[in-house]
Design a protein around this motif. Structure first.
Motif, PDB file in Angstrom:
ATOM      1  N   PRO A   1       0.800  -1.228   0.000  1.00 30.70           N
ATOM      2  CA  PRO A   1       0.000   0.000   0.000  1.00 30.70           C
ATOM      3  C   PRO A   1       0.834   1.281   0.000  1.00 30.70           C
ATOM      4  N   LEU A   2       2.132   1.197   0.283  1.00 26.69           N
ATOM      5  CA  LEU A   2       3.004   2.367   0.231  1.00 26.69           C
ATOM      6  C   LEU A   2       3.564   2.611  -1.169  1.00 26.69           C
ATOM      7  N   ARG A   3       3.292   1.722  -2.090  1.00 32.35           N
ATOM      8  CA  ARG A   3       3.898   1.846  -3.411  1.00 32.35           C
ATOM      9  C   ARG A   3       3.245   2.966  -4.224  1.00 32.35           C
ATOM     10  N   GLN A   4       4.059   3.634  -5.009  1.00 29.93           N
ATOM     11  CA  GLN A   4       3.594   4.627  -5.978  1.00 29.93           C
ATOM     12  C   GLN A   4       4.652   4.766  -7.057  1.00 29.93           C
ATOM     13  N   SER A   5       4.299   5.430  -8.127  1.00 28.55           N
ATOM     14  CA  SER A   5       5.232   5.562  -9.236  1.00 28.55           C
ATOM     15  C   SER A   5       4.995   6.867  -9.972  1.00 28.55           C
ATOM     16  N   VAL A   6       6.018   7.305 -10.693  1.00 35.82           N
ATOM     17  CA  VAL A   6       5.901   8.479 -11.556  1.00 35.82           C
ATOM     18  C   VAL A   6       6.545   8.149 -12.890  1.00 35.82           C
ATOM     19  N   THR A   7       6.075   8.804 -13.944  1.00 39.27           N
ATOM     20  CA  THR A   7       6.760   8.763 -15.229  1.00 39.27           C
ATOM     21  C   THR A   7       7.409  10.116 -15.451  1.00 39.27           C
ATOM     22  N   LEU A   8       8.546  10.095 -16.143  1.00 42.54           N
ATOM     23  CA  LEU A   8       9.342  11.318 -16.286  1.00 42.54           C
ATOM     24  C   LEU A   8       9.795  11.501 -17.721  1.00 42.54           C
ATOM     25  N   ASP A   9       9.903  12.753 -18.121  1.00 38.53           N
ATOM     26  CA  ASP A   9      10.480  13.125 -19.411  1.00 38.53           C
ATOM     27  C   ASP A   9      11.991  13.188 -19.232  1.00 38.53           C
TER      28      ASP A   9
ATOM     29  N   VAL B   1       8.016  15.604 -14.340  1.00 31.37           N
ATOM     30  CA  VAL B   1       7.150  14.490 -13.952  1.00 31.37           C
ATOM     31  C   VAL B   1       5.879  14.583 -14.792  1.00 31.37           C
ATOM     32  N   THR B   2       5.631  13.585 -15.605  1.00 29.49           N
ATOM     33  CA  THR B   2       4.490  13.641 -16.525  1.00 29.49           C
ATOM     34  C   THR B   2       3.238  12.959 -15.971  1.00 29.49           C
ATOM     35  N   SER B   3       3.385  12.055 -15.019  1.00 31.36           N
ATOM     36  CA  SER B   3       2.218  11.439 -14.389  1.00 31.36           C
ATOM     37  C   SER B   3       2.647  10.816 -13.073  1.00 31.36           C
ATOM     38  N   ARG B   4       1.662  10.612 -12.211  1.00 32.63           N
ATOM     39  CA  ARG B   4       1.934  10.012 -10.902  1.00 32.63           C
ATOM     40  C   ARG B   4       0.785   9.065 -10.564  1.00 32.63           C
ATOM     41  N   THR B   5       1.113   7.885 -10.067  1.00 35.72           N
ATOM     42  CA  THR B   5       0.115   6.893  -9.702  1.00 35.72           C
ATOM     43  C   THR B   5       0.393   6.408  -8.287  1.00 35.72           C
ATOM     44  N   THR B   6      -0.621   6.480  -7.436  1.00 35.34           N
ATOM     45  CA  THR B   6      -0.500   5.981  -6.069  1.00 35.34           C
ATOM     46  C   THR B   6      -1.262   4.669  -5.931  1.00 35.34           C
ATOM     47  N   PHE B   7      -1.044   3.991  -4.824  1.00 31.07           N
ATOM     48  CA  PHE B   7      -1.727   2.722  -4.568  1.00 31.07           C
ATOM     49  C   PHE B   7      -3.238   2.903  -4.571  1.00 31.07           C
TER      50      PHE B   7
END
Length: 460
Positions: free
Chosen positions: A322-330, A336-342
């Motif tokens: 549940p602590l995981r998250q991610s971002v996409t980057l240029d 930072v182009t997008s961010r996704t949380t659990f």
């Protein structure tokens, strides 16, 4: 072996006949499950301490002498790639502390290596195949017996029969004689011999059954068969390929690596002696200072574009999912182009994530690990006491299964429950059908074997 008990009975009431049927199911489920339960309890208890084991093994690489400034991340990656010909970057792991070696994951196809690099000197401290790390070996020992897909199928089959074992055990445990809590909620240590083993089996079985059932159900999405079918069901009606944040065995994990590693941008270089100058990996120097302050739960991995993601990706691989998250980057600008949380994961992925975090002992700290150890120890006690009960009551020249009755009976609730279980757990359903077929058409040809197995009450 089971079929006669499902179709026969004596003149006693339905409760007594049902008890005999359930007892036989429980006996044969234990016969199938106990060796696997012992194995899974021991390997699972060890895997609960994955963080401590990894930290112990890697302690020398987190207490390094650091003289001078650390080299650029792209230089560290270049040093790692120079160790093995023909590999590409899979991920750069942010250092855990100021005295930690850099961990660089490199590979191609299904092969993946973890390279430990001394940041100031770029000296290679260690190279280890990812699947040969102790905790990964424990993971595969626990989930597939180091046998790949066949091992995963065996574990899933044993887990399915263990669910049957628990459900029938609840029925047998239920107090019927009003004798009190002794032997039901606590063992009567004043007893001796088989009565004491019976108390240990019933009491420990009851107290660990709920945790065990949760562990079994939460582990099914990882199994090759059940997890693969779950993914296939989720794919129905979806226009894009469903990607789950977990794998269904080492073979699916290897397939994902092949898909990702073998389709990097053409400009990506690799192999011995590559300086990485002017290549994609140089963008890593821009991205590391941006990702580090985001505060992701460690370990944090930064991966280059691949077939699975057309942009750079930074993600937390925290064991507490549940602590995981991610971002996409240029990569060219560092934006930072997008961010996704659990919390933004699909509901099924969140449920599996919580289940796996508890299963692996990471959701609520040391208490989660302690609960897992208690469950593992309880399963050993239940398994050993069950074997001892059988050993002390086994008759001569027979396996010792409860003997079948003689008169035909109908138990719709039991048959309905078996059908539901067989549909929910296809390997269990298929194995039950196989057992019924063997009992109906094969065992009658071998009366002595049928008598030994308890499928017939007398020879001939």
């Amino acid at each position: 072996m089971i079929a006669p008990s499902l179709a026969t009975g004596d003149g006693q009431g339905g409760e007594g006949r049902a008890y005999t049927v359930v007892w036989r199911l429980h006996f044969y489920a234990g016969l199938v499950s106990v060796p696997f339960v012992l194995w899974l309890a021991v390997t699972g208890a060890l895997y609960l301490f994955q963080p401590q084991l990894d930290a112990l093994i890697d302690r020398r690489y987190d207490m390094l002498e650091m003289r001078g400034s650390a080299a650029a991340p792209s230089a560290q990656v270049a040093a790692a790639l120079a160790t093995v010909d023909g590999l590409v970057l899979n991920a750069y792991e942010l250092p855990a502390g100021p005295r930690s070696a850099s961990r660089v994951l490199i590979g191609r196809g299904s092969d993946l290596y973890r390279v430990y690099v001394h940041p100031p000197t770029l000296k290679i401290l260690k190279v280890v195949p990812e699947n040969e790390r102790l905790t990964r070996l424990l993971f595969y020992l626990h989930g597939e017996l180091l046998l790949g897909w066949p091992g995963s199928m065996l574990v899933e089959l044993a887990a399915s029969w263990t669910i049957m074992l628990i459900l029938t055990g609840w029925y047998l445990w239920w107090p019927r004689d009003g004798r009190g809590a002794g032997g039901i909620l606590y063992p009567r240590f004043s007893a001796r011999g088989r009565p004491l083993w019976r108390d240990l089996h019933a009491v420990f079985g009851f107290w660990v059954s709920f945790c065990t059932l949760f562990l079994l159900v939460s582990g099914l999405p990882w199994a090759s068969s059940w997890g693969g079918m779950l993914k296939a069901v989720r794919q129905i009606g979806s226009e894009t390929v469903v990607r789950q944040p977990w794998t269904t065995g080492s073979e699916s994990e290897a397939a994902e690596r092949v898909e990702a590693h073998d389709q990097h941008r053409p400009a990506v270089g690799g192999g011995r002696g590559s300086t990485m100058s002017g290549t994609l990996y140089g963008e890593l120097d821009r991205l590391v200072p941006i990702v580090a302050p985001l505060g992701f739960a460690p370990p944090v991995l930064i991966s280059p574009p691949s077939a699975l993601s057309p942009t750079w990706t930074a993600r937390s691989e925290a064991r507490n999912r549940p602590l995981r998250q991610s971002v996409t980057l240029d990569g060219s600008t560092g934006a930072v182009t997008s961010r996704t949380t659990f919390a933004e994961w699909p509901l099924i992925d969140q449920l599996v994530g919580y289940g796996v975090a508890i299963h692996e002992g990471h959701l609520f700290g040391w208490f989660n690990q302690a609960l897992g150890v208690f469950t593992a120890v309880g399963l050993v006690v239940v398994s050993v006491s069950g074997v001892m009960m059988w050993w002390k009551r086994r008759p001569a020249h027979r396996l010792g299964a409860p003997m079948p009755r003689r008169r035909l009976i109908t138990l719709p609730a039991l048959w309905g429950g078996l059908v539901i279980l067989g549909v929910a757990l296809p390997l269990l359903g298929a194995s039950l059908v196989l057992v019924l077929a063997l009992d109906r058409w094969v065992l009658p040809l071998f009366p002595d074997l049928a008598f030994y197995l308890g499928a017939r009450s007398a020879r001939g």
